[in-house]
Design an enzyme around this catalytic site. Structure first.
Site, PDB file in Angstrom:
ATOM      1  N   GLY A 223      -2.925  38.303 -24.716  1.00 60.26           N
ATOM      2  CA  GLY A 223      -2.298  37.014 -25.000  1.00 60.26           C
ATOM      3  C   GLY A 223      -2.329  36.591 -26.446  1.00 60.26           C
ATOM      4  O   GLY A 223      -2.046  35.443 -26.770  1.00 60.26           O
ATOM      5  N   THR A 224      -2.674  37.513 -27.358  1.00 59.77           N
ATOM      6  CA  THR A 224      -2.765  37.106 -28.757  1.00 59.77           C
ATOM      7  C   THR A 224      -1.486  37.405 -29.528  1.00 59.77           C
ATOM      8  O   THR A 224      -1.404  37.137 -30.710  1.00 59.77           O
ATOM      9  CB  THR A 224      -3.948  37.791 -29.458  1.00 59.77           C
ATOM     10  OG1 THR A 224      -3.972  39.165 -29.080  1.00 59.77           O
ATOM     11  CG2 THR A 224      -5.249  37.140 -29.061  1.00 59.77           C
ATOM     12  N   GLU A 442     -23.313  10.964 -17.007  1.00 53.75           N
ATOM     13  CA  GLU A 442     -22.322  11.276 -18.049  1.00 53.75           C
ATOM     14  C   GLU A 442     -22.548  10.445 -19.307  1.00 53.75           C
ATOM     15  O   GLU A 442     -22.464  10.955 -20.419  1.00 53.75           O
ATOM     16  CB  GLU A 442     -20.896  11.065 -17.525  1.00 53.75           C
ATOM     17  CG  GLU A 442     -20.501  11.944 -16.334  1.00 53.75           C
ATOM     18  CD  GLU A 442     -20.725  13.424 -16.573  1.00 53.75           C
ATOM     19  OE1 GLU A 442     -20.626  13.880 -17.734  1.00 53.75           O
ATOM     20  OE2 GLU A 442     -21.009  14.139 -15.593  1.00 53.75           O
ATOM     21  N   HIS A 445     -25.221  11.955 -21.388  1.00 48.14           N
ATOM     22  CA  HIS A 445     -24.740  13.022 -22.277  1.00 48.14           C
ATOM     23  C   HIS A 445     -24.071  12.409 -23.508  1.00 48.14           C
ATOM     24  O   HIS A 445     -24.315  12.825 -24.637  1.00 48.14           O
ATOM     25  CB  HIS A 445     -23.661  13.858 -21.576  1.00 48.14           C
ATOM     26  CG  HIS A 445     -24.165  14.815 -20.532  1.00 48.14           C
ATOM     27  ND1 HIS A 445     -25.199  15.693 -20.750  1.00 48.14           N
ATOM     28  CD2 HIS A 445     -23.734  15.072 -19.264  1.00 48.14           C
ATOM     29  CE1 HIS A 445     -25.384  16.434 -19.662  1.00 48.14           C
ATOM     30  NE2 HIS A 445     -24.516  16.064 -18.725  1.00 48.14           N
TER      31      HIS A 445
HETATM   32  P1  ADP Z   1      -0.412  40.404 -25.807  1.00 50.42           P
HETATM   33  O1  ADP Z   1       0.643  41.461 -25.882  1.00 50.42           O
HETATM   34  O2  ADP Z   1      -1.274  40.340 -27.035  1.00 50.42           O
HETATM   35  O3  ADP Z   1      -1.237  40.437 -24.569  1.00 50.42           O
HETATM   36  P2  ADP Z   1       1.862  38.646 -25.798  1.00 50.42           P
HETATM   37  O4  ADP Z   1       2.466  39.047 -27.083  1.00 50.42           O
HETATM   38  O5  ADP Z   1       2.491  39.211 -24.574  1.00 50.42           O
HETATM   39  O6  ADP Z   1       0.313  38.984 -25.786  1.00 50.42           O
HETATM   40  O7  ADP Z   1       1.822  37.050 -25.714  1.00 50.42           O
HETATM   41  C1  ADP Z   1       2.163  36.339 -24.558  1.00 50.42           C
HETATM   42  C2  ADP Z   1       2.854  35.036 -24.911  1.00 50.42           C
HETATM   43  O8  ADP Z   1       1.946  34.151 -25.554  1.00 50.42           O
HETATM   44  C3  ADP Z   1       3.989  35.207 -25.874  1.00 50.42           C
HETATM   45  O9  ADP Z   1       5.186  35.457 -25.196  1.00 50.42           O
HETATM   46  C4  ADP Z   1       4.015  33.878 -26.613  1.00 50.42           C
HETATM   47  O10 ADP Z   1       4.703  32.905 -25.859  1.00 50.42           O
HETATM   48  C5  ADP Z   1       2.574  33.468 -26.638  1.00 50.42           C
HETATM   49  N1  ADP Z   1       1.908  33.880 -27.895  1.00 50.42           N
HETATM   50  C6  ADP Z   1       0.869  34.746 -27.985  1.00 50.42           C
HETATM   51  N2  ADP Z   1       0.482  34.894 -29.270  1.00 50.42           N
HETATM   52  C7  ADP Z   1       1.283  34.123 -30.022  1.00 50.42           C
HETATM   53  C8  ADP Z   1       1.379  33.861 -31.433  1.00 50.42           C
HETATM   54  N3  ADP Z   1       0.558  34.429 -32.308  1.00 50.42           N
HETATM   55  N4  ADP Z   1       2.332  33.003 -31.861  1.00 50.42           N
HETATM   56  C9  ADP Z   1       3.170  32.424 -30.978  1.00 50.42           C
HETATM   57  N5  ADP Z   1       3.129  32.634 -29.639  1.00 50.42           N
HETATM   58  C10 ADP Z   1       2.203  33.465 -29.148  1.00 50.42           C
HETATM   59 ZN    ZN Z   2     -24.240  17.096 -16.880  1.00 49.33          ZN
END
Ligand code: ADP
Ligand code: ZN
Length: 621
Positions: A223-224, A442, A445
């Site tokens: 997801g990066t 809470e 905390h």
């Molecule tokens: P990975 O291949 O690293 O697992 P993806 O490229 O498939 O991740 O990312 C999934 C989605 O998350 C993308 O389609 C986008 O919407 C969002 N996303 C992830 N990283 C970024 C980034 N650096 N900038 C903008 N959007 C991002």
């Molecule tokens: Zn607590």
């Protein structure tokens, strides 16, 4: 018959069933892309009911209907799918004719594909399948492989396309993704911009004797933005784009994976310059000889083929292989040698400014109210990946739609963040003694967090249950505190975490303390233990007694000493917490009444309540 051959037969039968199923469903669309994968295919499935839920949640992007609308391939992305777009197969029950109307209502992009007529040829062909099945079954049973397949359900598998590359091919990629859609990973972006300029004007590089990398390895958590980067280079350079997942090469028949690799690279060479994107490359690139049972012929052959192909083109004629993985540590060393994946780019989780950038990208097509602060949202979300952030804003948009709003206000954004971080909210509790006790817990905390200067600020206090917790106090994490944390900050965290239970104790008496704090106690114990065994923050001294990979062996005596030190830290912090709560009892009562009244206090409101009373700052040491 021994057990493995029985297992083989069973797997054999399974495989056969898949082939029968698979061939019947095999259709290709105009672009030649395989739409229906076979029974063993990698596309996942969901039930019709679930699909309707997805529609409602706004998680469906596109629907392709086949077989007179009896089957559909759905492009969806949802939090439970890791927020990445995926193709999911749905069988539509007969009588679901309202579906098309529904799709129109939800404004979903859809397309119905005509059924292919069963021609005479097809019927003859399908009769030929029976022998294939037997041959397939026999090869399987008496195949050379001594190992049972480790991954038997990964890719399109039928006698007709076994050795073909399963890669999706896009000759003129209009992925719609530009470098401007990617934020927060500038280093990787710069690297890729260079590759694009090579693909556009290779002469400029070769004239001065510069060699261009054949392979670029993107390393980082899911997801990066790794896939996003690969799509962006193809788009920006306007070259063909092949994309495939490593697991699609992992097969049970010896040689098939290798044949697919060969096929992929032959096609790539024909289409050069082009990009070949291999996601999860660790599935093929795993260190040789490390498989369960000492080795896996099939996978080794596949990997060897990949190595050969990458060596094959001495000078890069324009096939650039982009691999993505989260596990560079398990890759075979040979893959990383010069001339193969000689560039390695780390794509990490974004920092605060990166998160702001990513939020801006995803806010572009969303009408946000003026008071929505993306900076503040970035503060709340350390550790979030790009995909998580995209998901958060999408969730906010869904909420706005649900509330029938034209623009997304701070309310929806905050609620989405709460959901993503803390889980879905439950209904609020009845006014009982328990609710009062939770309110004190809470506020305990929150007060401790406000009094201790080394602690993060209060973001919000709520009595609305969420994700298993009956009440919650959120603090705004300070970016700098994420990486390098001082001893006094750790002590502050322990004290603040203990303060909830301490307040219960002081207000309601020892006998009334509840089980509600067990989570707090676990966290406290973990932090205190790490202070002693990892960070050398006790009288035992600066020794690493534990680390991530291998526990260091120590004797009973040392184990006892560690426990003693852990207890000392916790007891000390508990005393500090007691003092804080006793000193601030009046303002605590006041804040509790307010909280019971409104159920949720944001940081600002809370600070207003406690401001008018003296709250003594307290440094712990
Ligand atoms: P990975 O291949 O690293 O697992 P993806 O490229 O498939 O991740 O990312 C999934 C989605 O998350 C993308 O389609 C986008 O919407 C969002 N996303 C992830 N990283 C970024 C980034 N650096 N900038 C903008 N959007 C991002
Ligand atoms: Zn607590």
């Amino acid at each position: 018959m021994d057990r493995t051959s029985i297992q083989k037969i069973f797997t054999g039968i399974f495989l056969i069933a898949c082939i029968i199923f698979g061939v019947n469903k095999l259709t290709t669309d105009d672009s030649g892309i395989l739409n229906f994968e076979t029974g063993t295919g990698s596309s996942s499935r969901m039930t019709y009911g679930r699909f309707l839920e997805y529609l409602e949640m706004g998680w469906v992007n596109q629907v392709d209907l086949y077989d007179n609308s009896r089957n559909a391939i759905v492009q969806a992305s949802s939090p439970e799918l890791g927020s990445r777009p995926q193709s999911i197969r749905v069988e539509i029950p007969i009588g679901a004719s309202q579906l098309i109307q529904k799709l129109k209502d939800y404004n979903i992009d859809f397309d119905a594909h005509p059924t292919q007529k069963q021609t005479l040829l097809m019927m003859v062909a399908s009769n030929l399948i029976i022998p294939f099945i037997f041959i397939g079954g026999l090869i399987f049973l008496f195949g050379k492989s001594d190992n049972l397949p480790q991954n038997s359900g990964s890719s399109p598998m039928s006698p007709l396309n076994a050795g073909k590359s399963p890669a999706r091919f896009d000759p003129r990629p209009d992925t719609g993704i530009n470098f401007s859609d990617i934020a927060g990973i500038d280093e990787a972006k710069a690297e890729f911009e260079e590759i694009v300029s090579f693909l556009k004007e290779p002469d400029r590089y070769t004239r001065v004797g510069a060699k261009i990398p054949k392979g670029v390895l993107l390393v980082g958590p899911p997801g990066t933005g790794k896939t996003l980067l690969a799509k962006a280079i193809a788009n920006e350079a306007n070259v063909p784009f092949f994309s495939v997942a490593g697991s699609e090469f992992v097969e049970m028949f010896i040689g098939i994976g290798a044949a697919r690799i060969r096929d992929l690279f032959t096609k790539a060479a024909e289409n050069a310059p082009c990009i070949v994107f291999i996601d999860e490359i660790d599935a093929v690139g795993r260190e040789r000889g490390s498989g369960i049972g000492g080795g896996n012929d099939e996978r080794e052959q596949t990997l060897n083929q990949l190595l050969t192909e990458m060596d094959g083109f001495k000078e890069n004629k324009g096939v650039i292989v982009v691999g993505a993985t989260n596990r560079v540590d398990i890759l075979d060393g040979a893959l990383l040698r010069p001339g193969r994946f000689d560039r390695r780019i780390t794509v990490g989780l974004p920092d605060r400014s990166g998160r702001i950038g990513i939020l801006k990208v995803h806010a572009k097509n969303k009408p946000l109210a003026e008071n929505v602060s993306l900076d503040q949202l970035a503060n709340r979300t350390p550790g979030f990946s790009g995909a998580d952030l995209a998901n958060l804003l999408n969730e906010a948009a869904i909420l706005a739609t649900r509330y029938k709003k034209e623009i997304i206000s701070n309310n929806e954004v905050n609620e989405a963040a709460d959901r993503v971080i803390g889980g879905i909210a439950g209904t609020s509790m009845e006014d009982t003694k328990n609710k009062r006790l939770i309110a004190y817990h809470e506020i305990g905390h929150a007060i401790a967090g406000s009094v201790i200067p080394d602690h993060d600020e209060v973001e919000k206090i709520t009595l609305i249950p969420r994700g298993g917790a009956k009440g919650l106090t959120w603090f705004t994490p300070d970016e700098e505190n994420q990486t390098l944390i001082s001893r006094s900050q750790l002590l502050a965290r322990i004290t603040v975490t203990l303060a909830g239970r301490v307040t219960e104790q002081l207000v309601f008496g020892d006998t009334e303390v509840t089980t509600g704090a067990s989570n707090d106690l676990q966290r406290v114990t973990t932090i205190a233990r790490q202070m002693v065994t990892r960070y050398g923050m006790s009288v035992i001294g600066p020794i690493a007694l534990e680390n991530d990979d291998s526990p260091v062996d120590y004797d009973n005596k040392l184990a006892n000493r560690i426990d003693t030190e852990v207890c000392k830290i916790i007891n000390h912090c508990e005393n500090v917490a007691k003092k804080i709560i006793l000193d601030n009892r009046v303002v605590i009562d006041l804040a509790v009444e307010k909280l019971l009244d409104v159920e949720t206090l944001d940081g600002e409101e809370f600070r207003n309540i406690i401001e008018s009373y003296t709250v003594l700052p307290r440094k712990i040491n």
